[in-house]
Design a protein around this motif. Structure first.
Motif, mmCIF file in Angstrom:
data_model
loop_
_atom_site.group_PDB
_atom_site.id
_atom_site.type_symbol
_atom_site.label_atom_id
_atom_site.label_comp_id
_atom_site.label_asym_id
_atom_site.label_seq_id
_atom_site.Cartn_x
_atom_site.Cartn_y
_atom_site.Cartn_z
ATOM 1 N N ALA A 192 3.959 -30.546 3.887
ATOM 2 C CA ALA A 192 4.654 -31.210 4.985
ATOM 3 C C ALA A 192 4.888 -32.665 4.595
ATOM 4 N N PHE A 193 5.790 -33.320 5.297
ATOM 5 C CA PHE A 193 6.078 -34.724 5.017
ATOM 6 C C PHE A 193 5.954 -35.539 6.299
ATOM 7 N N THR A 194 5.037 -36.513 6.302
ATOM 8 C CA THR A 194 4.938 -37.423 7.434
ATOM 9 C C THR A 194 5.882 -38.595 7.219
ATOM 10 N N LEU A 195 6.451 -39.096 8.314
ATOM 11 C CA LEU A 195 7.417 -40.189 8.268
ATOM 12 C C LEU A 195 6.806 -41.420 8.926
ATOM 13 N N HIS A 196 6.872 -42.558 8.233
ATOM 14 C CA HIS A 196 6.251 -43.797 8.697
ATOM 15 C C HIS A 196 7.283 -44.917 8.703
ATOM 16 N N ASP A 197 7.384 -45.611 9.811
ATOM 17 C CA ASP A 197 8.225 -46.801 9.917
ATOM 18 C C ASP A 197 7.336 -47.995 9.573
ATOM 19 N N VAL A 198 7.318 -48.401 8.300
ATOM 20 C CA VAL A 198 6.334 -49.394 7.838
ATOM 21 C C VAL A 198 6.588 -50.775 8.432
ATOM 22 N N GLY A 199 7.769 -51.007 8.949
ATOM 23 C CA GLY A 199 8.039 -52.287 9.594
ATOM 24 C C GLY A 199 7.408 -52.397 10.967
ATOM 25 N N ARG A 200 6.912 -51.267 11.506
ATOM 26 C CA ARG A 200 6.353 -51.262 12.856
ATOM 27 C C ARG A 200 4.897 -50.805 12.886
ATOM 28 N N ALA A 201 4.551 -49.760 12.112
ATOM 29 C CA ALA A 201 3.166 -49.253 12.150
ATOM 30 C C ALA A 201 2.940 -48.357 10.947
ATOM 31 N N ASP A 202 1.677 -48.189 10.568
ATOM 32 C CA ASP A 202 1.360 -47.295 9.457
ATOM 33 C C ASP A 202 1.249 -45.853 9.916
ATOM 34 N N GLU A 203 0.890 -45.630 11.186
ATOM 35 C CA GLU A 203 0.726 -44.248 11.653
ATOM 36 C C GLU A 203 2.074 -43.543 11.664
ATOM 37 N N PRO A 204 2.079 -42.236 11.445
ATOM 38 C CA PRO A 204 3.354 -41.506 11.382
ATOM 39 C C PRO A 204 3.993 -41.377 12.760
ATOM 40 N N TRP A 205 5.310 -41.470 12.794
ATOM 41 C CA TRP A 205 6.023 -41.197 14.043
ATOM 42 C C TRP A 205 6.569 -39.777 14.082
ATOM 43 N N ALA A 206 6.589 -39.115 12.921
ATOM 44 C CA ALA A 206 7.089 -37.741 12.876
ATOM 45 C C ALA A 206 6.511 -37.039 11.658
ATOM 46 N N VAL A 207 6.532 -35.704 11.700
ATOM 47 C CA VAL A 207 6.136 -34.901 10.558
ATOM 48 C C VAL A 207 7.132 -33.753 10.419
ATOM 49 N N LEU A 208 7.645 -33.580 9.210
ATOM 50 C CA LEU A 208 8.505 -32.444 8.881
ATOM 51 C C LEU A 208 7.577 -31.338 8.398
ATOM 52 N N THR A 209 7.372 -30.322 9.220
ATOM 53 C CA THR A 209 6.311 -29.333 8.966
ATOM 54 C C THR A 209 6.746 -28.181 8.083
ATOM 55 N N LEU A 265 -2.670 -30.853 9.821
ATOM 56 C CA LEU A 265 -1.606 -31.189 10.763
ATOM 57 C C LEU A 265 -2.141 -31.587 12.130
ATOM 58 N N LEU A 266 -3.122 -30.858 12.637
ATOM 59 C CA LEU A 266 -3.615 -31.150 13.982
ATOM 60 C C LEU A 266 -4.521 -32.368 14.037
ATOM 61 N N THR A 267 -4.769 -33.013 12.903
ATOM 62 C CA THR A 267 -5.498 -34.282 12.909
ATOM 63 C C THR A 267 -4.546 -35.469 13.090
ATOM 64 N N LEU A 268 -3.240 -35.208 13.076
ATOM 65 C CA LEU A 268 -2.269 -36.276 13.294
ATOM 66 C C LEU A 268 -2.290 -36.697 14.764
ATOM 67 N N PRO A 269 -1.859 -37.915 15.070
ATOM 68 C CA PRO A 269 -1.841 -38.367 16.465
ATOM 69 C C PRO A 269 -1.002 -37.464 17.360
ATOM 70 N N ASP A 270 -1.437 -37.308 18.612
ATOM 71 C CA ASP A 270 -0.748 -36.439 19.564
ATOM 72 C C ASP A 270 0.736 -36.760 19.687
ATOM 73 N N MET A 271 1.079 -38.036 19.616
ATOM 74 C CA MET A 271 2.460 -38.442 19.845
ATOM 75 C C MET A 271 3.370 -38.159 18.650
ATOM 76 N N THR A 272 2.822 -37.704 17.530
ATOM 77 C CA THR A 272 3.638 -37.443 16.336
ATOM 78 C C THR A 272 4.650 -36.336 16.624
ATOM 79 N N GLU A 273 5.906 -36.624 16.361
ATOM 80 C CA GLU A 273 6.945 -35.615 16.571
ATOM 81 C C GLU A 273 6.842 -34.516 15.517
ATOM 82 N N VAL A 274 7.060 -33.279 15.932
ATOM 83 C CA VAL A 274 7.041 -32.125 15.028
ATOM 84 C C VAL A 274 8.477 -31.637 14.843
ATOM 85 N N TRP A 275 8.949 -31.695 13.607
ATOM 86 C CA TRP A 275 10.287 -31.199 13.251
ATOM 87 C C TRP A 275 10.106 -30.062 12.252
#
Length: 462
Positions: free
Chosen positions: A121-138, A171-181
């Motif tokens: 899978a690939f997690t997506l991070h907006d490094v200009g805003r935060a290190d935590e992923p905002w989405a994951v391509l599963t 995958l389920l250790t990612l933050p709850d708000m992480t988008e799943v695509w």
């Protein structure tokens, strides 16, 4: 200026989802899990002002041919896939934790084996805003409402254990708000019946409401996973070989054929596939042709089921555009041997006075009346075995449509046969196959199926 980019591109016929991701502000992007027809990625990239510099594969796909070779040829992009894939094409391999910088977008590899050993899978991070992923391509791991099947690369129980651990430990250790695509939507053969048609979800929502994630005991989960497996995608081993081998960049050569030449090719063993609607097919079709309409999802999968390995293919549509569209869908599942198309479509066949065959149509609600008036009528249920076991018409016979390479022993070809499924789509393919196999009188049950009759009060056997 950062402009995060994520565009989902869906192959509706196969239920596959791919992605264009990147930083529009920096003008750079990557395509994840590209389909074979790459035109939409190129158009999107031009429209958004980005350069496709990379192609990422979550795994070696088993249900559709990848467009990584065509994208690399068109853009010069570098192809990346996990080292365990042992890909035999030019690429840059990666391992767990590898990162790719696309402007302010960081793509991080999260190894999630199970569906296949290399699956990532690939997690997506907006490094200009935060290190935590905002989405994951599963990819083919976690879907919306379901999870991936485990039997397309290794022993199914080993695959199921891998998926269980990838889900709960990664995958389920990612933050709850992480988008799943996900890599697939409902209708794909890479998941189960719970797979949703929704295009996305979140980790938190799936953790709470995905029925496949509620069992926390690994061994019980494994047994449940392998017990509910449907038929494997047709020719999946051949598709894997194409995706793992030398890069493919070519399209389909579909030469025009006059009616008498179509007739000759059919006599020499070519499969003639009529891609018009089932109504048009039943009204008049080339004798021996198989009906697989392009108007419904699953054309490529159905074609791969009924076409024998290395059997040449002739496509028949309303016109030439129909045949060209069908050829593109066929290429997506690894079908590459085309004899050609009926030039001008079925209109040309009729204009030349060539012979046609017809199939009787009966609405599902009228089938009991038809059976009562004709005791000789045989009813063949062409759904999957799990559907058949869940409820069937008394006295009906069973054979999934994709197993009709020869006539079932229980069928008497001298007596009429009615093909029934759940909706009328699979029964249309089956009716054409029964006629091709020599059944004198075939009935296509339309506008519903077994469930329609149950709701009308017809008792079912279980």
């Amino acid at each position: 200026m950062t402009r995060m980019l994520l565009r989902q591109v869906i192959h509706d016929d196969l239920g596959c989802a791919s992605y264009l991701v990147g930083d529009a502000g920096a003008g750079v992007a990557a395509v994840v899990d590209p389909r074979y027809d790459v035109g939409e990625y190129l158009s999107l990239a031009r429209f958004l002002g980005v350069r496709i510099a990379h192609v990422l594969e979550t795994h070696t796909h088993a249900d559709h041919v990848s467009g990584h070779g065509r994208l690399a040829a068109a853009t010069g992009a570098t192809i990346h896939i996990h080292r365990l894939a042992q890909a035999r094409f030019e690429h840059v391999p990666f391992d767990d934790g590898w990162e790719l910088e696309l402007g302010e977008l960081r793509v991080r590899a999260l190894h999630t084996p199970g569906h296949r050993p290399e699956h990532t899978a690939f997690t997506l991070h907006d490094v200009g805003r935060a290190d935590e992923p905002w989405a994951v391509l599963t990819g083919d791991s976690l879907f919306v409402g379901d999870v991936a099947r485990p039997d397309l690369a290794i022993e199914k129980r080993d695959g199921a254990r891998g998926i269980f651990r990838s889900l709960h430990e990664r995958l389920l250790t990612l933050p709850d708000m992480t988008e799943v695509w996900p890599g697939h939507l409902g209708g794909s053969m890479c998941g189960g019946p719970g797979m949703d048609l929704k295009v996305a979800s979140t980790i938190g929502y799936e953790r709470r409401h995905n029925a496949r994630l509620q069992e926390r005991d690994e061994e019980r989960w494994v047994e449940q996973a392998v017990a509910g497996l449907g038929p494997q995608p047709p020719n999946f081993e051949a598709i894997v070989a194409l995706n793992n081998g030398p890069l493919l960049a070519g399209g389909a050569e579909l030469p025009p054929l006059e009616p008498h030449e179509v007739e000759r090719r059919a006599g020499a063993g070519a499969l003639v596939v009529d891609v018009r609607t089932d109504v048009q097919f039943d009204d008049a079709h080339i004798p021996g042709a198989v009906s697989i309409p392009i108007q419904h999802a699953g054309f490529g999968t159905k074609l791969a089921w009924v076409l024998a390995p290395d059997q040449p293919l002739v496509l028949v549509g309303r016109d030439d555009d129909d045949a060209e569209h069908a050829a593109a869908l066929a290429l997506a599942v690894g079908v590459r041997r085309f004899d050609g198309r009926l030039a001008g479509g079925m209109t040309t066949w009729r204009a030349d006075g060539m012979p046609v065959a017809r199939i009787e149509r009966v609405a599902a609600e009228r089938l009991p009346e038809r059976r009562a008036s004709d005791p000789e009528l045989q009813v063949l249920d062409v759904r999957e075995r799990s559907e058949w076991e869940a409820g069937r018409l008394p006295g009906s016979l069973h054979a999934p449509y994709h197993e009709l390479r020869e006539l079932p022993e229980a069928i008497d070809p001298r007596r009429p046969v009615a093909a029934i499924c759940a909706s009328g789509q699979r029964s249309g393919v089956a009716a054409s196959l029964l006629a091709r196999l020599g059944v004198r009188e075939v009935v296509h049950v339309v506008r519903g199926g077994v469930g329609t009759l149950e709701r009308a009060g017809v008792p079912l056997e279980r």
